[in-house]
Design a protein around this motif. Sequence first.
Motif, mmCIF file in Angstrom:
data_model
loop_
_atom_site.group_PDB
_atom_site.id
_atom_site.type_symbol
_atom_site.label_atom_id
_atom_site.label_comp_id
_atom_site.label_asym_id
_atom_site.label_seq_id
_atom_site.Cartn_x
_atom_site.Cartn_y
_atom_site.Cartn_z
ATOM 1 N N UNK A 2 -40.086 37.025 -26.821
ATOM 2 C CA UNK A 2 -39.198 35.688 -26.351
ATOM 3 C C UNK A 2 -37.871 36.591 -25.832
ATOM 4 N N UNK A 3 -36.966 35.546 -24.889
ATOM 5 C CA UNK A 3 -35.787 36.173 -24.948
ATOM 6 C C UNK A 3 -35.085 34.815 -24.984
ATOM 7 N N UNK A 4 -33.546 35.248 -24.676
ATOM 8 C CA UNK A 4 -32.632 34.780 -24.524
ATOM 9 C C UNK A 4 -31.820 35.188 -23.359
ATOM 10 N N UNK A 17 -36.530 27.716 -18.914
ATOM 11 C CA UNK A 17 -37.659 26.437 -18.856
ATOM 12 C C UNK A 17 -36.780 25.478 -20.383
ATOM 13 N N UNK A 18 -36.602 26.302 -20.836
ATOM 14 C CA UNK A 18 -35.862 25.934 -22.153
ATOM 15 C C UNK A 18 -34.735 25.456 -21.887
ATOM 16 N N UNK A 19 -33.887 26.152 -21.210
ATOM 17 C CA UNK A 19 -32.566 25.693 -21.152
ATOM 18 C C UNK A 19 -32.584 24.376 -20.785
ATOM 19 N N UNK A 20 -31.204 23.745 -20.984
ATOM 20 C CA UNK A 20 -30.990 21.994 -20.014
ATOM 21 C C UNK A 20 -30.732 22.685 -18.394
ATOM 22 N N UNK A 75 -43.497 34.852 -18.594
ATOM 23 C CA UNK A 75 -42.891 34.602 -19.633
ATOM 24 C C UNK A 75 -41.470 34.378 -19.664
ATOM 25 N N UNK A 76 -40.576 35.324 -19.281
ATOM 26 C CA UNK A 76 -39.142 35.436 -18.731
ATOM 27 C C UNK A 76 -38.877 33.873 -18.364
#
Length: 290
Positions: A138-140, A180-183, A174-175
Amino acid sequence: MESSNIQGKKVAIVGGGLVGALNACFFAKRGFHVDVYEAREDMRVSSFARGRSINLALSHRGRQALQAVGLEEQIVSKGIPMHARRIHTPLGKKYSIPYGKKNQYILSVDRANLNRELLTAAEKYSNTKLYFGHKLIECNAELGTLIIKSSRSGQLPLEVTYDLIVGCDGAFSTVRKQFMRQTRFNYSHEYIPHGYMELTIPPRDGDFAMEPNYLHIWPRNTFMMIALPNMDKSFTCTLFMPFEEFEKLVTGEQVLDFFQTYFPDSIPLIGEKRSYLCSLHVPMACLLEV
């Protein structure tokens, strides 16, 4: 970025393939602290390296990149110049299409060897560390945090923070999935209908079985085969074809009929009885990757 602003800046590169290893060299050369995370084991010491083995055709642009990190001559010395495309017709005739009018050429180089050399070059920088068997979970991107899981049993996932995260982890990145989870992040992924199968044309009587200084091509409308020379005097041969065409080759006899129809001059080069040619009819999942 000014050199004064680089001091202490940390860069995480996810993926230790060709792109990741080359990026590590560039960032390290600029003075960044660089950590490379590669999910696979170190290909320089492992007995079997997963991934593509298709040769690379190295052009002027690629050589410039290698020159910038001091690797051009090292890689070029292990490459074979290809001055033209050598076209093979269905009737067995051949003709050439030069790459230029001033003796220009591209180089056939071994992909795995190039990757090994780039990893070694990156590792020589004191401000670079390579972590193999470390998979990104996971990354932020906003916080610059990564959660990394080691392949070693018993080790808990690590959470690390960086000033910059560079995704070099390929088609199934994965990055990218985390982005893609961001708006308002747009992304599309479309698969081509083609897969490929790798074959080998072995040396003949200790020498190349075909003219070595060419990129050999068998163009056949919706599919084609290519062959690039290797330093051991073999050719890496690759058949690109729609999956639906591969699926029609159910038996060994059908495979040979297919080659006799479309690539008749390649059969004595590859060898009719060579196991991999006669086993093209095994399940596609075992043979092909996009």
